[in-house]
Design a protein around this motif. Structure first.
Motif, PDB file in Angstrom:
ATOM      1  N   LEU A  45      70.353  26.156  68.203  1.00 58.07           N
ATOM      2  CA  LEU A  45      69.275  25.380  68.810  1.00 58.07           C
ATOM      3  C   LEU A  45      69.208  25.662  70.301  1.00 58.07           C
ATOM      4  O   LEU A  45      70.239  25.700  70.984  1.00 58.07           O
ATOM      5  N   LEU A  46      68.006  25.851  70.820  1.00 59.50           N
ATOM      6  CA  LEU A  46      67.823  26.107  72.243  1.00 59.50           C
ATOM      7  C   LEU A  46      67.907  24.787  73.013  1.00 59.50           C
ATOM      8  O   LEU A  46      67.101  23.879  72.793  1.00 59.50           O
ATOM      9  N   LEU A  47      68.900  24.707  73.905  1.00 55.26           N
ATOM     10  CA  LEU A  47      69.072  23.524  74.743  1.00 55.26           C
ATOM     11  C   LEU A  47      68.798  23.881  76.196  1.00 55.26           C
ATOM     12  O   LEU A  47      69.173  24.953  76.667  1.00 55.26           O
ATOM     13  N   GLN A  48      68.171  22.969  76.899  1.00 54.87           N
ATOM     14  CA  GLN A  48      67.907  23.152  78.318  1.00 54.87           C
ATOM     15  C   GLN A  48      69.057  22.561  79.126  1.00 54.87           C
ATOM     16  O   GLN A  48      69.449  21.414  78.936  1.00 54.87           O
ATOM     17  N   ARG A  49      69.633  23.377  80.002  1.00 52.14           N
ATOM     18  CA  ARG A  49      70.736  22.946  80.846  1.00 52.14           C
ATOM     19  C   ARG A  49      70.182  22.245  82.086  1.00 52.14           C
ATOM     20  O   ARG A  49      69.317  22.766  82.778  1.00 52.14           O
ATOM     21  N   GLN A  50      70.678  21.042  82.361  1.00 49.60           N
ATOM     22  CA  GLN A  50      70.201  20.258  83.494  1.00 49.60           C
ATOM     23  C   GLN A  50      71.126  20.405  84.699  1.00 49.60           C
ATOM     24  O   GLN A  50      72.238  20.927  84.585  1.00 49.60           O
ATOM     25  N   ALA A  51      70.658  19.923  85.842  1.00 49.17           N
ATOM     26  CA  ALA A  51      71.383  20.116  87.096  1.00 49.17           C
ATOM     27  C   ALA A  51      72.774  19.500  87.059  1.00 49.17           C
ATOM     28  O   ALA A  51      73.707  20.001  87.702  1.00 49.17           O
ATOM     29  N   ASP A  52      72.938  18.407  86.323  1.00 48.21           N
ATOM     30  CA  ASP A  52      74.239  17.727  86.277  1.00 48.21           C
ATOM     31  C   ASP A  52      75.164  18.310  85.217  1.00 48.21           C
ATOM     32  O   ASP A  52      76.244  17.767  84.960  1.00 48.21           O
ATOM     33  N   PHE A  61      71.798  28.626  73.710  1.00 54.06           N
ATOM     34  CA  PHE A  61      71.697  28.443  72.268  1.00 54.06           C
ATOM     35  C   PHE A  61      73.027  27.887  71.780  1.00 54.06           C
ATOM     36  O   PHE A  61      74.084  28.483  71.997  1.00 54.06           O
ATOM     37  N   ILE A  62      72.973  26.733  71.132  1.00 53.48           N
ATOM     38  CA  ILE A  62      74.169  26.055  70.656  1.00 53.48           C
ATOM     39  C   ILE A  62      73.957  25.676  69.192  1.00 53.48           C
ATOM     40  O   ILE A  62      72.866  25.238  68.807  1.00 53.48           O
ATOM     41  N   GLY A  63      74.966  25.858  68.373  1.00 57.83           N
ATOM     42  CA  GLY A  63      74.873  25.506  66.960  1.00 57.83           C
ATOM     43  C   GLY A  63      74.479  24.050  66.773  1.00 57.83           C
ATOM     44  O   GLY A  63      74.822  23.187  67.585  1.00 57.83           O
ATOM     45  N   LEU A  64      73.755  23.772  65.700  1.00 53.01           N
ATOM     46  CA  LEU A  64      73.282  22.412  65.463  1.00 53.01           C
ATOM     47  C   LEU A  64      74.434  21.417  65.405  1.00 53.01           C
ATOM     48  O   LEU A  64      74.358  20.329  65.978  1.00 53.01           O
ATOM     49  N   ARG A  65      75.515  21.765  64.714  1.00 52.54           N
ATOM     50  CA  ARG A  65      76.668  20.851  64.658  1.00 52.54           C
ATOM     51  C   ARG A  65      77.221  20.576  66.054  1.00 52.54           C
ATOM     52  O   ARG A  65      77.495  19.437  66.426  1.00 52.54           O
ATOM     53  N   TYR A  99      77.551  17.057  70.370  1.00 46.89           N
ATOM     54  CA  TYR A  99      78.369  16.722  71.530  1.00 46.89           C
ATOM     55  C   TYR A  99      77.654  17.004  72.856  1.00 46.89           C
ATOM     56  O   TYR A  99      78.224  16.788  73.926  1.00 46.89           O
ATOM     57  N   HIS A 100      76.416  17.483  72.789  1.00 47.77           N
ATOM     58  CA  HIS A 100      75.671  17.823  74.001  1.00 47.77           C
ATOM     59  C   HIS A 100      74.394  17.012  74.167  1.00 47.77           C
ATOM     60  O   HIS A 100      73.845  16.951  75.271  1.00 47.77           O
ATOM     61  N   LEU A 101      73.911  16.408  73.096  1.00 39.38           N
ATOM     62  CA  LEU A 101      72.626  15.724  73.135  1.00 39.38           C
ATOM     63  C   LEU A 101      72.769  14.224  72.898  1.00 39.38           C
ATOM     64  O   LEU A 101      73.705  13.786  72.217  1.00 39.38           O
ATOM     65  N   PRO A 102      71.819  13.430  73.413  1.00 43.80           N
ATOM     66  CA  PRO A 102      71.747  12.026  72.986  1.00 43.80           C
ATOM     67  C   PRO A 102      71.546  11.961  71.478  1.00 43.80           C
ATOM     68  O   PRO A 102      70.950  12.865  70.874  1.00 43.80           O
ATOM     69  N   VAL A 103      72.014  10.882  70.865  1.00 42.08           N
ATOM     70  CA  VAL A 103      71.981  10.766  69.408  1.00 42.08           C
ATOM     71  C   VAL A 103      70.579  10.946  68.855  1.00 42.08           C
ATOM     72  O   VAL A 103      70.366  11.629  67.846  1.00 42.08           O
TER      73      VAL A 103
END
Length: 271
Positions: A12-19, A77-81, A85-89
């Protein structure tokens, strides 16, 4: 604004934020370059009304980011599983729904009756272009149960586990049986034990690829452990303070185990 859940296979494509945290790209326009044949699916909006779309790309190495905000913040790109641990629920759960619908879309390109192409009819249904047959996404329902005997819990290692952890007895519900019957059957088939005082714990979408896990707790009643070797490689009773490696926190198995441990004032420090 629209959340775009963009997948390459199960990544899944995740956007990396400043923090240093991650989120899902949320923009007015599609944030990456697509092709005329890219099927962008409409998904149920978020609870706050934000629109949601999802699609697959074939090769992440050729990904072309079009939105300046994404370029400046970076992306991964991070695996869905792992995204749990990276996204809000709420975003992780929506990602799971998107993945399930993409899986369904990929596997329903042609009619199972006449073989003609299928075409989207609504956001969650397709209709055959020739015979009119309609199809909807289907769930594979499974049960999972924690069996306890005094201060011990039954933990098993299934042959399809990719790690060395121990989990709970689980299996798919068969046609024509209730959830309760499925629990009793799976426990007998996999361990040769009988149970009593079955209680409902909760349920969890399990988009790997399209499951619904229904969780229970039960007390041991009788029998000696005889493992179904075609399914399980190991299994035993474990005291609450001497547990082996258990499932990660994203799974309902871990939630049920953690709930059982609460009565002993124990909290697992495993990830």
């Amino acid at each position: 604004m629209t959340y775009y859940f963009i997948f390459c296979k199960t990544a899944l494509l995740l956007q990396r934020q400043a923090d240093g945290t991650h989120t899902i790209p949320c923009t007015e326009e599609v944030p990456v370059k697509t092709h005329p044949w890219t099927h962008i699916m409409n998904i149920t909006p978020m609870e706050d009304g934000t629109a949601v779309k999802t699609f697959n790309i074939e090769d992440p190495t050729h990904l072309e980011i079009l939105n300046d905000g994404l370029k400046s913040s970076g992306y991964d790109f991070i695996g869905l599983r792992e995204s749990f641990y990276h996204l809000p629920v709420e975003l992780y759960l929506k990602a799971g729904k998107c993945q399930e619908l993409l899986y369904w879309d990929h596997n329903t390109q042609f009619c199972g009756v006449c073989g003609a192409p299928m075409k989207m009819h609504t956001d969650i249904s397709k209709r055959c272009t020739q015979c009119g047959k309609e199809v909807w996404p289907q769930l594979a329902t499974a049960i999972i149960v924690l069996i306890h005997k005094g201060d011990e819990v039954l933990l098993v290692h299934a042959k399809n586990f990719k790690g060395d952890f121990y989990g709970l007895v689980a299996g798919f519900v068969e046609t024509g049986e209730t959830l309760e019957q499925a629990v009793a059957r799976e426990v007998m088939e996999e361990t040769h034990l009988t149970i009593r005082n079955l209680t409902y714990f909760g349920s969890q979408p399990w988009p790997y690829p399209c499951g619904l896990m229904v969780g229970f707790m039960a007390e041991y009643e009788s029998g000696d452990i005889h493992l179904q070797r075609s399914e399980l490689s190991r299994g035993a009773w474990f005291r609450y303070d001497k547990l082996p490696q258990i499932p990660q926190k994203l799974s309902i198995a871990r939630k049920i185990i953690d709930k059982w441990l609460e009565q002993y004032g124990v909290r697992s420090n495993q990830p």
